[in-house]
Enzyme design. Structure first.
Site, mmCIF file in Angstrom:
data_model
loop_
_atom_site.group_PDB
_atom_site.id
_atom_site.type_symbol
_atom_site.label_atom_id
_atom_site.label_comp_id
_atom_site.label_asym_id
_atom_site.label_seq_id
_atom_site.Cartn_x
_atom_site.Cartn_y
_atom_site.Cartn_z
ATOM 1 N N HIS A 20 22.620 -37.960 26.066
ATOM 2 C CA HIS A 20 23.759 -38.463 27.369
ATOM 3 C C HIS A 20 23.483 -38.398 28.739
ATOM 4 O O HIS A 20 22.422 -37.217 28.204
ATOM 5 C CB HIS A 20 25.097 -37.927 27.018
ATOM 6 C CG HIS A 20 25.780 -38.417 27.056
ATOM 7 N ND1 HIS A 20 26.571 -38.007 28.785
ATOM 8 C CD2 HIS A 20 27.074 -38.909 27.108
ATOM 9 C CE1 HIS A 20 27.530 -38.945 29.651
ATOM 10 N NE2 HIS A 20 27.794 -39.418 28.663
ATOM 11 N N HIS B 196 24.595 -48.109 27.469
ATOM 12 C CA HIS B 196 26.222 -47.608 27.107
ATOM 13 C C HIS B 196 27.107 -48.349 26.175
ATOM 14 O O HIS B 196 26.540 -47.826 24.997
ATOM 15 C CB HIS B 196 26.206 -48.648 28.987
ATOM 16 C CG HIS B 196 27.991 -47.831 29.663
ATOM 17 N ND1 HIS B 196 28.780 -47.172 28.730
ATOM 18 C CD2 HIS B 196 28.547 -48.654 30.440
ATOM 19 C CE1 HIS B 196 29.161 -46.910 29.820
ATOM 20 N NE2 HIS B 196 29.547 -47.580 30.716
ATOM 21 N N SER C 118 30.568 -48.352 33.120
ATOM 22 C CA SER C 118 31.223 -49.326 33.674
ATOM 23 C C SER C 118 32.729 -48.746 35.012
ATOM 24 O O SER C 118 33.146 -49.348 35.522
ATOM 25 C CB SER C 118 31.713 -49.514 32.559
ATOM 26 O OG SER C 118 32.222 -47.801 31.819
#
Ligand code: NMX
Ligand code: MLT
Length: 435
Positions: free
Chosen positions: A318, A271, A241
């Site tokens: 992650h 995400h 983002s």
């Protein structure tokens, strides 16, 4: 000019001089080399961009301008009687690098609350969409629908000099941040409450007003939102983002175009959408078992089933972190204080015990630990926000704070159009065989 803008203006020339000197002194030095695997592998670990607002350490997690999540919780101003930071203070910190005073935060609250109305053509455009349109589609559309009001786009057409781009970005960003809670609440109430909207409440801070307009009365939910909207704001520059917002902004697209692009990236299940996927997964398990808290054995079986079918376990893993995300831990602390007996909180706690071992045995994920999205759903359900498709909108409201602060700095530092070089597989093979 509000005090925040004046303070920012005072910081910009020193920052420009520092960047100029950095480039003069070390412009030719390498920050990173790029391997063939990194070029194909999502550029993981390649140091090739500058973001001033925050940085992620793989083990410690995020720091906003050098401050860790626990430090932010301690140092940032809070609502009267509250214990969690106010997101307005996060915006101030990300922009200026300084912890604000309560008065400085109050100035932002007042500015945002004064400009919060949603143009009728924005709500009208959303209301014409099918109600089942995903809330993230609605959020992105709503932001884009506000673009005709862009101050940057208008001033650019009028010949705005490059040195003043940041100024117009600031004005647009303040306006966007003022309106985004109303937009989110509009989406929530039109999608799940038959369009019975709740008018903003005077005298509430930004997050509390969003809680109010969503129609959730519990004061504790206001605290939860203050925390949530503070800790998800920024995660350095390379996440999808932030990177998408920065990339689109580098073409001098205004903040509406840029943020809408970032929100589209946040809507991906790898995400931000993972926060809804976690709850969807838990609800799925409960439905199959007929309700209640599953046993550890049952949960393990469902986890393995998910992995065997080739899906990811949402909320775990992650791209940068190699330990439990401190944003997960902050939400966990909140949940164990306010909702320790909640059924879904118990399930999330069991998953914390089980998933890291299972992912380690599975042997693929580089990081078997929970990320920010693993706790959110259980807390939201606890306060009655059961409509999990909406959760990423709240992530987007928070992320707007960080990516817009960065966008203002991108223009203040007059960063150029982003245009990396791509190569073909044929080119790589030729280079490798020639060397
Ligand atoms: N469950 C199952 N497999 C996983 C998981 C997971 N939670 N995490 C990573 N893997 C797999 C990954 O799919 C990849 O498999 P393959 O080689 O078949 O392509 C392999 O492990 C190596 O991936 P990593 O290098 O560990 O992770 P990467 O940096 O590529 O991706 C995520 C990071 C976050 C996309 C990944 O961990 C994931 O898909 N997690 C689940 C979705 C999620 O929670 N996303 C939210 C992230 C935080 N946020 O808000 O953005
Ligand atoms: C984020 O907050 O953006 C996520 O943790 C993803 C990331 O940093 O890559």
């Amino acid at each position: 000019m509000p005090a925040l803008k004046e303070k920012l203006a005072a910081k910009i020339s020193a920052a420009q001089a520092e960047v100029h000197d950095t480039l003069e002194t070390w412009g030719d030095r390498a920050l990173s080399e790029v391997s063939v695997a990194q070029a194909y592998g999502g550029m993981r670990g390649v140091k090739c961009m500058v973001t001033e607002t925050s940085a992620v350490d793989p083990l410690e997690g995020i720091r906003y301008r050098g401050y860790s999540i626990p430090q932010l919780q301690e140092l940032l101003p809070k609502a009267q009687g509250g214990a969690e930071p106010l997101p307005e203070g996060v915006f101030y910190l990300l922009l200026t690098g300084d912890i604000p005073t309560p008065d400085e935060v109050a100035e932002i609250t007042a500015a945002w609350r004064a400009d919060e109305d949603l143009p009728g053509y924005v709500s009208g455009a959303l209301d014409r969409m099918p109600r089942e349109t995903h809330p993230m589609t609605q959020l992105s559309m709503g932001i884009l629908a506000m673009q005709p009001g862009s101050i940057f786009a208008r001033r650019y057409r009028e010949g705005l000099p490059k040195t003043e781009h940041w100024d117009a970005m600031f004005d647009d960003s303040m306006r966007l941040l003022a309106k985004i809670p109303l937009l989110a609440a509009h989406i929530y109430r039109r999608t799940y409450h038959d369009g019975r909207h709740v008018a903003p409440a005077k005298k509430l801070d930004w997050a509390a007003n969003l809680a109010y307009m969503m129609g959730v009365e519990k004061p504790e939910f206001r605290e939860m939102l203050r925390l949530y909207l503070s800790i998800l704001a920024d995660h350095e520059g390379g996440n999808v983002s932030a990177h998408a917002t920065h990339l689109v902004g580098s073409a001098l697209s205004d903040p509406y175009y840029s943020l809408s692009a970032g929100i589209n990236g946040l809507a991906g299940p790898l995400h931000g959408l993972a926060n809804q996927e976690v709850m969807r997964w838990i609800f799925g398990v409960k439905e199959k078992l007929g309700g209640g808290v599953p046993t550890k054995e049952q949960l393990s079986e469902f986890l393995w089933e998910t992995l065997r079918s080739g899906q990811v376990v949402p909320g775990y893993g992650h791209g940068v972190l190699r330990a439990t995300d401190p944003r997960y831990l902050a939400q966990r602390q909140f949940a164990l204080k306010h909702a320790p007996d909640d059924e879904n909180v118990k399930i999330v706690e069991m998953l914390f015990e089980l998933v890291p071992d299972i992912l380690t045995q599975h042997g693929k994920a580089k990081n078997p630990w929970p990320n920010v999205d693993a706790y959110t759903g259980s807390l939201l359900v606890h306060y009655g926000v059961t409509q999990y498709d909406f959760y990423t909108v709240l992530f987007g409201v928070s992320r707007a704070i960080g990516v817009l602060a960065s966008l203002i700095w991108d223009r203040a530092l007059m960063l150029p159009l982003e245009r990396p070089k791509s190569v073909t597989t044929r080119w790589i093979r030729e280079q490798m065989t020639a060397s």
